[in-house]
Design a protein around this motif. Sequence first.
Motif, PDB file in Angstrom:
ATOM      1  N   ASP A  78     -21.601 -26.325   3.086  1.00  0.00           N
ATOM      2  CA  ASP A  78     -20.307 -24.938   2.988  1.00  0.00           C
ATOM      3  C   ASP A  78     -20.569 -25.251   1.097  1.00  0.00           C
ATOM      4  O   ASP A  78     -21.052 -25.720   0.399  1.00  0.00           O
ATOM      5  N   LYS A  79     -19.891 -25.237   0.144  1.00  0.00           N
ATOM      6  CA  LYS A  79     -19.780 -25.160  -1.095  1.00  0.00           C
ATOM      7  C   LYS A  79     -18.391 -24.745  -1.627  1.00  0.00           C
ATOM      8  O   LYS A  79     -18.009 -25.064  -2.642  1.00  0.00           O
ATOM      9  N   LYS A  80     -17.707 -26.511  -1.076  1.00  0.00           N
ATOM     10  CA  LYS A  80     -16.324 -26.933  -1.203  1.00  0.00           C
ATOM     11  C   LYS A  80     -17.200 -27.809  -2.282  1.00  0.00           C
ATOM     12  O   LYS A  80     -18.277 -28.606  -3.017  1.00  0.00           O
ATOM     13  N   GLY A  81     -16.452 -27.931  -4.028  1.00  0.00           N
ATOM     14  CA  GLY A  81     -16.923 -28.417  -5.267  1.00  0.00           C
ATOM     15  C   GLY A  81     -17.658 -27.895  -5.852  1.00  0.00           C
ATOM     16  O   GLY A  81     -18.314 -28.611  -6.707  1.00  0.00           O
ATOM     17  N   SER A  82     -18.009 -26.189  -5.760  1.00  0.00           N
ATOM     18  CA  SER A  82     -19.039 -25.748  -6.500  1.00  0.00           C
ATOM     19  C   SER A  82     -17.882 -25.099  -7.693  1.00  0.00           C
ATOM     20  O   SER A  82     -16.627 -25.310  -8.083  1.00  0.00           O
ATOM     21  N   SER A 125     -19.767 -15.501  -1.376  1.00  0.00           N
ATOM     22  CA  SER A 125     -19.864 -16.721  -1.647  1.00  0.00           C
ATOM     23  C   SER A 125     -21.225 -17.399  -1.827  1.00  0.00           C
ATOM     24  O   SER A 125     -21.124 -18.110  -2.535  1.00  0.00           O
ATOM     25  N   THR A 126     -21.776 -16.022  -1.551  1.00  0.00           N
ATOM     26  CA  THR A 126     -23.636 -16.761  -1.336  1.00  0.00           C
ATOM     27  C   THR A 126     -23.497 -17.031  -2.836  1.00  0.00           C
ATOM     28  O   THR A 126     -24.951 -17.421  -2.907  1.00  0.00           O
ATOM     29  N   ASP A 127     -22.933 -16.005  -3.753  1.00  0.00           N
ATOM     30  CA  ASP A 127     -23.342 -16.226  -4.972  1.00  0.00           C
ATOM     31  C   ASP A 127     -22.583 -17.285  -6.199  1.00  0.00           C
ATOM     32  O   ASP A 127     -23.487 -17.993  -7.020  1.00  0.00           O
ATOM     33  N   LEU A 174     -25.590 -37.093  -2.957  1.00  0.00           N
ATOM     34  CA  LEU A 174     -27.079 -37.020  -2.553  1.00  0.00           C
ATOM     35  C   LEU A 174     -28.092 -38.437  -3.547  1.00  0.00           C
ATOM     36  O   LEU A 174     -27.902 -38.901  -3.359  1.00  0.00           O
ATOM     37  N   ARG A 175     -27.342 -37.909  -4.703  1.00  0.00           N
ATOM     38  CA  ARG A 175     -27.953 -38.184  -5.945  1.00  0.00           C
ATOM     39  C   ARG A 175     -27.186 -39.964  -6.328  1.00  0.00           C
ATOM     40  O   ARG A 175     -28.303 -40.876  -6.546  1.00  0.00           O
ATOM     41  N   GLN A 176     -26.169 -39.887  -5.831  1.00  0.00           N
ATOM     42  CA  GLN A 176     -25.281 -41.645  -6.215  1.00  0.00           C
ATOM     43  C   GLN A 176     -26.207 -42.307  -4.732  1.00  0.00           C
ATOM     44  O   GLN A 176     -25.853 -43.927  -5.074  1.00  0.00           O
ATOM     45  N   LYS A 177     -26.593 -41.959  -4.149  1.00  0.00           N
ATOM     46  CA  LYS A 177     -27.334 -42.679  -2.455  1.00  0.00           C
ATOM     47  C   LYS A 177     -28.334 -42.574  -2.822  1.00  0.00           C
ATOM     48  O   LYS A 177     -29.731 -42.714  -1.991  1.00  0.00           O
ATOM     49  N   GLY A 178     -29.567 -42.212  -4.116  1.00  0.00           N
ATOM     50  CA  GLY A 178     -30.569 -42.413  -4.211  1.00  0.00           C
ATOM     51  C   GLY A 178     -32.230 -41.726  -4.486  1.00  0.00           C
ATOM     52  O   GLY A 178     -32.800 -41.504  -4.461  1.00  0.00           O
ATOM     53  N   PHE A 179     -31.002 -40.278  -3.962  1.00  0.00           N
ATOM     54  CA  PHE A 179     -31.642 -38.798  -3.417  1.00  0.00           C
ATOM     55  C   PHE A 179     -31.922 -37.788  -4.904  1.00  0.00           C
ATOM     56  O   PHE A 179     -31.099 -37.933  -4.943  1.00  0.00           O
ATOM     57  N   GLU A 180     -33.084 -38.045  -4.510  1.00  0.00           N
ATOM     58  CA  GLU A 180     -33.991 -36.496  -6.043  1.00  0.00           C
ATOM     59  C   GLU A 180     -33.864 -35.027  -6.061  1.00  0.00           C
ATOM     60  O   GLU A 180     -34.344 -34.677  -4.728  1.00  0.00           O
ATOM     61  N   VAL A 181     -32.466 -34.240  -6.038  1.00  0.00           N
ATOM     62  CA  VAL A 181     -32.378 -33.126  -5.723  1.00  0.00           C
ATOM     63  C   VAL A 181     -32.786 -32.339  -7.121  1.00  0.00           C
ATOM     64  O   VAL A 181     -33.194 -32.872  -7.844  1.00  0.00           O
ATOM     65  N   ILE A 182     -34.579 -31.957  -6.402  1.00  0.00           N
ATOM     66  CA  ILE A 182     -35.293 -30.919  -7.529  1.00  0.00           C
ATOM     67  C   ILE A 182     -34.883 -29.735  -7.787  1.00  0.00           C
ATOM     68  O   ILE A 182     -35.940 -28.559  -7.913  1.00  0.00           O
ATOM     69  N   GLY A 183     -33.623 -28.935  -6.455  1.00  0.00           N
ATOM     70  CA  GLY A 183     -33.837 -27.942  -7.009  1.00  0.00           C
ATOM     71  C   GLY A 183     -32.950 -27.099  -5.445  1.00  0.00           C
ATOM     72  O   GLY A 183     -32.299 -28.178  -4.769  1.00  0.00           O
ATOM     73  N   GLY A 184     -32.792 -25.397  -4.924  1.00  0.00           N
ATOM     74  CA  GLY A 184     -31.328 -25.854  -4.157  1.00  0.00           C
ATOM     75  C   GLY A 184     -31.959 -23.704  -4.352  1.00  0.00           C
ATOM     76  O   GLY A 184     -32.132 -23.249  -5.486  1.00  0.00           O
ATOM     77  N   SER A 185     -31.240 -23.288  -3.321  1.00  0.00           N
ATOM     78  CA  SER A 185     -31.071 -22.100  -2.848  1.00  0.00           C
ATOM     79  C   SER A 185     -29.255 -21.831  -2.757  1.00  0.00           C
ATOM     80  O   SER A 185     -28.586 -22.369  -1.507  1.00  0.00           O
TER      81      SER A 185
END
Length: 458
Positions: free
Chosen positions: A38-42, A70-72, A83-94
């Motif tokens: 979901d988008k909780k925390g957007s 909600s898609t917007d 995710l970042r705090q666990k060391g995962f590099e987020v490089i994009g998303g839809s």
Amino acid sequence: MKKIICLLFFALFCVSMQAQKKVPVGEKYYVYRLLLKDKKGSIGSLKHPEKFLSDKALARRKKQGLGVDSTDLPLSRNYLEALRQKGFEVIGGSKWNNTALVKQKDTLSVAQMAAFPFVKNVTLVFSSPDSVESVFVFPLEKDTTAAVKGEPYGLAKAQIQQLDGIRLHQAGYRGQGMTIAIIDGGFMNYDKIPALKKVKILGTRDFQYPYKDDLSRLLTHGTMVLSCMAAVDSMRYIGTAPEASYYLLRSEYGPMESLMEEDNWAMAAEYADSVGVDVINSSLGYANFDDARTSHKYIDLDGERTLISHTASLLAQKGIILVCSAGNEGDGRWKKITSPGDAKDVITVGAVDVKGRNTLFSSLGPTQDGRVKPDIMARGGASRIFSGRGINGQGNGTSFASPITCGVVACLWQALPNKTALQIIELVRQSGDRFQCPDNVFGYGIPDFWKAYQMGKQ
């Protein structure tokens, strides 16, 4: 299969797509698509869409009676930070698909990513090779194409005349005030070619990781697509929407075929929406990938199953018209349209020659759920284009049938500004010379845009 939908007519153009040499890519890495719950925390709110959509984007929607949903909303900031705090590099998303792209150096952490309570699914979409073929950016050459005395369109006249688009131009509709985004693989020398010097470029952006700043030093394909709409070279060439404004967006990664390019395309389409474009041209199509396990099947061609087609099917709901190529698989093993050509509420364009005969390579319909595809046909056999070298020549492919059509679509919408995206799409279909008896080769046929304009006025 090369998903850039183009079959170049001259060997000169083919050379610009060839490799100069093999070069190492550096560290080995993998990219995963994470489907979020979901988008909780957007950080976004539907009460304040101006925070993530431009005034132009909101005005386009308001004019067509469309709102935001909600898609917007942007992706959840909380989830991305976790995710970042666990060391995962987020490089994009839809945001429309609620997916995040995560880069990792190995495949050992898939279970860890899947264990997050907000992650519904994890899909490997890219695995970097050891080396790739470099693309050589060619210097400009002097164009020696002869002028056609007394003919402003030069040798490009036939491809717009086939759609009855010249009458729109003569009536003053040449794309002024319309904004077109081109999603492609690169725009070699677009900023140096004389025939493109006066094109109104509003911006460029790269959506293929690692992101590059200069799209003029990439593949030539996007340059050829742009020229079909925007080039002006008096007595030699006039494109189908010479007074429109353009965004140049890159989603295609030439050296490889990977599922990640659909994610790139989705991000590019969402960006185009956010800055307020009216029309998108996409001369890209996807069916087979280097990792055969991720290749599409016929059953996927329902406008929803693939990420790219699901995204494309949303565009008209955002008030945008997508014009896309049908694909060049008609005489190949796949034969059918390629995604996003199967999307709903888009204009999928197949290719004919100057006499209106279908080209053997033009991909076939229908969609898996029985919809007519391609929607319409346009000149894709021996189309007039400008190469990345700046030469006015010829090219074969639905890649060129699509932008030739796209430019006239923008002119039609300029002429009928109170119509919605869906209404313009339907007018184009209804103007086809086979509208009463569509088939799986020609769709609704070759459209007559002056006829569409007359119908729209009524």
